[in-house]
Design a protein around this motif. Structure first.
Motif, PDB file in Angstrom:
ATOM      1  N   SER A 283       0.644  -1.038  -0.371  1.00 28.17           N
ATOM      2  CA  SER A 283       0.056  -0.132   0.079  1.00 28.17           C
ATOM      3  C   SER A 283       0.988   1.164   0.048  1.00 28.17           C
ATOM      4  CB  SER A 283      -1.038  -0.202   1.119  1.00 28.17           C
ATOM      5  OG  SER A 283      -1.828  -1.046   1.016  1.00 28.17           O
ATOM      6  N   TYR A 284       1.831   1.568   0.417  1.00 32.02           N
ATOM      7  CA  TYR A 284       2.365   2.358   0.668  1.00 32.02           C
ATOM      8  C   TYR A 284       4.235   2.020   0.680  1.00 32.02           C
ATOM      9  CZ  TYR A 284      -1.287   3.672   2.953  1.00 32.02           C
ATOM     10  OH  TYR A 284      -2.349   3.257   3.506  1.00 32.02           O
ATOM     11  N   THR A 285       4.834   2.976   0.431  1.00 34.21           N
ATOM     12  CA  THR A 285       6.554   2.984   0.145  1.00 34.21           C
ATOM     13  C   THR A 285       6.832   3.090   1.376  1.00 34.21           C
ATOM     14  OG1 THR A 285       7.377   4.599  -0.762  1.00 34.21           O
ATOM     15  CG2 THR A 285       6.381   3.435  -2.427  1.00 34.21           C
ATOM     16  N   LYS A 286       8.209   2.884   1.494  1.00 34.69           N
ATOM     17  CA  LYS A 286       8.792   3.452   2.529  1.00 34.69           C
ATOM     18  C   LYS A 286       9.654   5.123   2.549  1.00 34.69           C
ATOM     19  CE  LYS A 286      11.995  -0.451   4.287  1.00 34.69           C
ATOM     20  NZ  LYS A 286      11.623  -1.675   2.942  1.00 34.69           N
ATOM     21  N   ASP A 287       9.685   5.531   1.718  1.00 31.38           N
ATOM     22  CA  ASP A 287       9.377   6.864   1.144  1.00 31.38           C
ATOM     23  C   ASP A 287       8.216   7.410   1.793  1.00 31.38           C
ATOM     24  OD1 ASP A 287      12.552   7.058   0.002  1.00 31.38           O
ATOM     25  OD2 ASP A 287      11.533   6.726  -1.358  1.00 31.38           O
ATOM     26  N   GLN A 288       7.046   6.699   1.296  1.00 32.37           N
ATOM     27  CA  GLN A 288       5.609   7.546   2.012  1.00 32.37           C
ATOM     28  C   GLN A 288       5.496   7.260   3.783  1.00 32.37           C
ATOM     29  OE1 GLN A 288       3.105   5.705  -0.820  1.00 32.37           O
ATOM     30  NE2 GLN A 288       2.803   7.280  -1.802  1.00 32.37           N
ATOM     31  N   LEU A 289       5.919   6.721   4.088  1.00 30.51           N
ATOM     32  CA  LEU A 289       5.905   5.995   5.507  1.00 30.51           C
ATOM     33  C   LEU A 289       6.994   6.852   5.935  1.00 30.51           C
ATOM     34  CD1 LEU A 289       5.659   2.305   5.812  1.00 30.51           C
ATOM     35  CD2 LEU A 289       3.324   4.055   5.803  1.00 30.51           C
ATOM     36  N   LEU A 290       7.759   7.283   5.421  1.00 32.58           N
ATOM     37  CA  LEU A 290       8.690   7.827   6.422  1.00 32.58           C
ATOM     38  C   LEU A 290       8.893   9.515   6.410  1.00 32.58           C
ATOM     39  CD1 LEU A 290      12.034   5.731   6.048  1.00 32.58           C
ATOM     40  CD2 LEU A 290      10.839   5.779   8.154  1.00 32.58           C
ATOM     41  N   GLU A 291       7.696  10.062   4.812  1.00 30.54           N
ATOM     42  CA  GLU A 291       7.293  11.696   4.897  1.00 30.54           C
ATOM     43  C   GLU A 291       6.657  12.013   6.426  1.00 30.54           C
ATOM     44  OE1 GLU A 291       8.307  11.645  -0.243  1.00 30.54           O
ATOM     45  OE2 GLU A 291       6.289  11.246   0.485  1.00 30.54           O
ATOM     46  N   ASN A 292       5.682  11.172   6.327  1.00 31.22           N
ATOM     47  CA  ASN A 292       4.859  11.320   7.083  1.00 31.22           C
ATOM     48  C   ASN A 292       5.292  11.488   8.527  1.00 31.22           C
ATOM     49  OD1 ASN A 292       2.008  11.446   8.257  1.00 31.22           O
ATOM     50  ND2 ASN A 292       2.155   9.050   9.182  1.00 31.22           N
ATOM     51  N   ILE A 293       6.042  10.143   9.275  1.00 26.84           N
ATOM     52  CA  ILE A 293       7.172  10.112  10.248  1.00 26.84           C
ATOM     53  C   ILE A 293       7.779  11.307  10.982  1.00 26.84           C
ATOM     54  CG2 ILE A 293       8.365   9.139  12.053  1.00 26.84           C
ATOM     55  CD1 ILE A 293       7.034   6.157  10.260  1.00 26.84           C
ATOM     56  N   MET A 294       8.759  11.766   9.089  1.00 23.36           N
ATOM     57  CA  MET A 294       9.183  12.679   9.849  1.00 23.36           C
ATOM     58  C   MET A 294       8.363  14.206   9.923  1.00 23.36           C
ATOM     59  SD  MET A 294      12.532  12.606   9.314  1.00 23.36           S
ATOM     60  CE  MET A 294      14.054  13.770   8.800  1.00 23.36           C
ATOM     61  N   LEU A 295       7.113  14.470   9.689  1.00 22.62           N
ATOM     62  CA  LEU A 295       6.853  15.645   9.962  1.00 22.62           C
ATOM     63  C   LEU A 295       6.892  16.095  11.252  1.00 22.62           C
ATOM     64  CD1 LEU A 295       4.534  16.746   7.087  1.00 22.62           C
ATOM     65  CD2 LEU A 295       6.470  17.042   7.246  1.00 22.62           C
ATOM     66  N   TYR A 296       5.901  14.435  11.963  1.00 22.73           N
ATOM     67  CA  TYR A 296       6.700  14.969  13.463  1.00 22.73           C
ATOM     68  C   TYR A 296       7.813  14.449  14.547  1.00 22.73           C
ATOM     69  CZ  TYR A 296       1.450  12.569  13.241  1.00 22.73           C
ATOM     70  OH  TYR A 296       0.228  13.030  12.779  1.00 22.73           O
ATOM     71  N   TRP A 297       8.731  14.108  13.808  1.00 23.47           N
ATOM     72  CA  TRP A 297      10.159  13.980  13.965  1.00 23.47           C
ATOM     73  C   TRP A 297      10.812  15.400  14.522  1.00 23.47           C
ATOM     74  CZ3 TRP A 297      12.379  10.990  17.740  1.00 23.47           C
ATOM     75  CH2 TRP A 297      13.474  11.332  17.770  1.00 23.47           C
ATOM     76  N   VAL A 298      10.075  15.844  12.966  1.00 24.50           N
ATOM     77  CA  VAL A 298      11.465  17.302  12.764  1.00 24.50           C
ATOM     78  C   VAL A 298      10.273  18.440  13.716  1.00 24.50           C
ATOM     79  CG1 VAL A 298      11.991  16.369  11.178  1.00 24.50           C
ATOM     80  CG2 VAL A 298      10.685  17.379  10.453  1.00 24.50           C
ATOM     81  N   THR A 299       9.201  18.234  13.855  1.00 17.92           N
ATOM     82  CA  THR A 299       8.811  19.080  14.275  1.00 17.92           C
ATOM     83  C   THR A 299       8.515  18.642  15.769  1.00 17.92           C
ATOM     84  OG1 THR A 299       6.751  18.573  13.504  1.00 17.92           O
ATOM     85  CG2 THR A 299       7.525  20.012  12.024  1.00 17.92           C
ATOM     86  N   GLN A 300       8.571  18.077  16.351  1.00 14.03           N
ATOM     87  CA  GLN A 300       7.919  17.160  17.673  1.00 14.03           C
ATOM     88  C   GLN A 300       6.805  18.047  17.848  1.00 14.03           C
ATOM     89  OE1 GLN A 300      11.057  18.205  20.456  1.00 14.03           O
ATOM     90  NE2 GLN A 300      12.612  19.310  19.442  1.00 14.03           N
TER      91      GLN A 300
END
Length: 387
Positions: A283-300
């Motif tokens: 359903s998703y590539t690793k890049d798609q999963l991580l793009e979303n997760i990164m928004l949470y990480w870099v903005t805390q």
């Protein structure tokens, strides 16, 4: 009323943040896992290690930044909260305005592949009459909207911010669209300013039996099968919601400190709520999963994102207080959606359902998982409203 200042925005994260992330990933202290656990106990250990290895050594954040920055973004402040949003005007002068709102644990990253076809169908092989001017806010507390300020920010406040945002941008008639929290927020917009909505489109519906004493009255066999499935789901899959609506702060210490912990908490929902069977990458590539997760990480912002549950569904709170929606409503029901409310129940709240379409594939994160179906559905709904 003073109009808040709107400033252009570009996503950019410093090298120091990226280097710190990679160091944290390298130092992850992994837990044990029972043999042959699969995903039964939560996020599968082998898959999470694979994802985090790629995050550390293969994922290109600068490439992801370029994807985020391919469309015009802005920042403003409304009702004391920072608001990041996309505002993509179609080249077609008669385009329909639409505000689209994400949910949890998603973000505006879900929409990156639909912005182009919806705003410029001519350039993507479509009919220019199907064009939209798109406004896509990050819910305050999520991503680049940053942590919410103070107590009490619920979906009610988020809906009022969406209304104000559309006023600021000069749209007096528009479609509101959403799934997950975005469905609740868009539904509230429909109750606050029904005269401004051309229509409301949802890929998650709420509702209740007209006769609580006879909840199965008028339901189809498929509806009854879903209610049986939903009861099992609530028993086995709702733990995340219980802690987020009661004690999100306690959970946030670990998720804000550990990228592997954050990824585990988020990716498990993408696997469980999607039409992927046992293979999340169908359903998703690793890049798609991580793009979303990164928004949470870099903005805390994982803490403030979870806090929306406390403020909206926590002790003494009830956000699901929408009693009546009168505007034209369209619903796309995707087979892996976790809330496939029976139409009979939806009609107790939505008195003017003009479209109800069963989709052949896809789930909770419909725009990301099945963008082709999502785009076709939004276009068809708007055409129906114009007819």
């Amino acid at each position: 009323m003073t109009t808040p200042q709107v400033t252009p925005f570009k996503a950019h994260v410093s090298d120091d943040v990226i280097n710190d992330l990679k160091l944290r990933l390298a130092r992850t202290r992994w837990p044990d896992e029972p043999e042959d656990a699969g995903w039964d106990y939560g996020t599968n250990l082998a898959y999470l290690k694979e994802l985090c290895d790629y995050w550390q050594d293969g994922f290109d954040w600068r490439k992801a930044e370029a994807r985020f920055n391919a469309f015009p973004q802005f920042m403003t402040e409304i009702d004391g909260q920072n608001v990041h949003f996309y505002h993509i005007r179609s080249p077609e002068p008669d385009a329909t305005a639409m505000i689209i709102t994400h949910g949890y644990p998603g973000s505006v990253a879900e929409f990156l592949d639909i912005f182009g076809p919806l705003t410029d169908p001519r350039a993507h092989g479509g009919n220019p009459k199907d064009a939209f001017h798109i406004v896509a806010p990050s819910i305050p507390g999520y991503g680049f909207s940053g942590p919410t300020k103070g107590k009490g920010f619920s979906t009610r406040q988020a809906a009022r911010i969406n209304v104000r945002l559309m006023e600021m941008l000069g749209y007096d008639r528009y479609i509101a669209q959403g799934g997950d929290w975005g469905a609740g927020i868009s539904g509230l917009v429909a109750t606050y300013v029904p005269d401004r909505l051309i229509g409301l489109h949802l890929n998650l519906m709420v509702g209740a039996p007209a006769d609580p004493a006879n909840p199965a009255d008028g339901l189809t066999e498929d509806d009854l099968a879903y209610l049986k499935w939903k009861a099992a789901y609530e028993e086995n899959e709702s733990g995340y919601q219980v802690i987020q609506r009661t004690k999100p702060q306690s959970l946030a210490y670990g998720l804000n400190d550990s990228p592997a912990g954050l990824a585990a908490w988020i990716v498990e929902k993408f696997k469980t709520w999607s039409d992927c069977g046992e293979d999340i990458e169908s359903s998703y590539t690793k890049d798609q999963l991580l793009e979303n997760i990164m928004l949470y990480w870099v903005t805390q912002t994982i803490n403030s994102a979870m806090r929306l549950y406390y403020e909206s569904l926590g002790p003494g709170r009830l956000v699901n207080d929408i009693r009546s929606i009168s505007v034209p409503v369209g619903h796309a029901r995707f087979p892996a959606e976790i809330r496939r409310t029976p139409r009979k129940w939806a009609e107790t709240i939505c008195s003017n359902i003009v479209r109800w379409e069963e989709q052949p594939r896809g789930g909770h994160f419909a725009a990301l998982e099945a963008p082709d179906l999502f785009i076709d559905e939004i276009r068809a709904f708007a055409r129906q409203l114009r007819a």
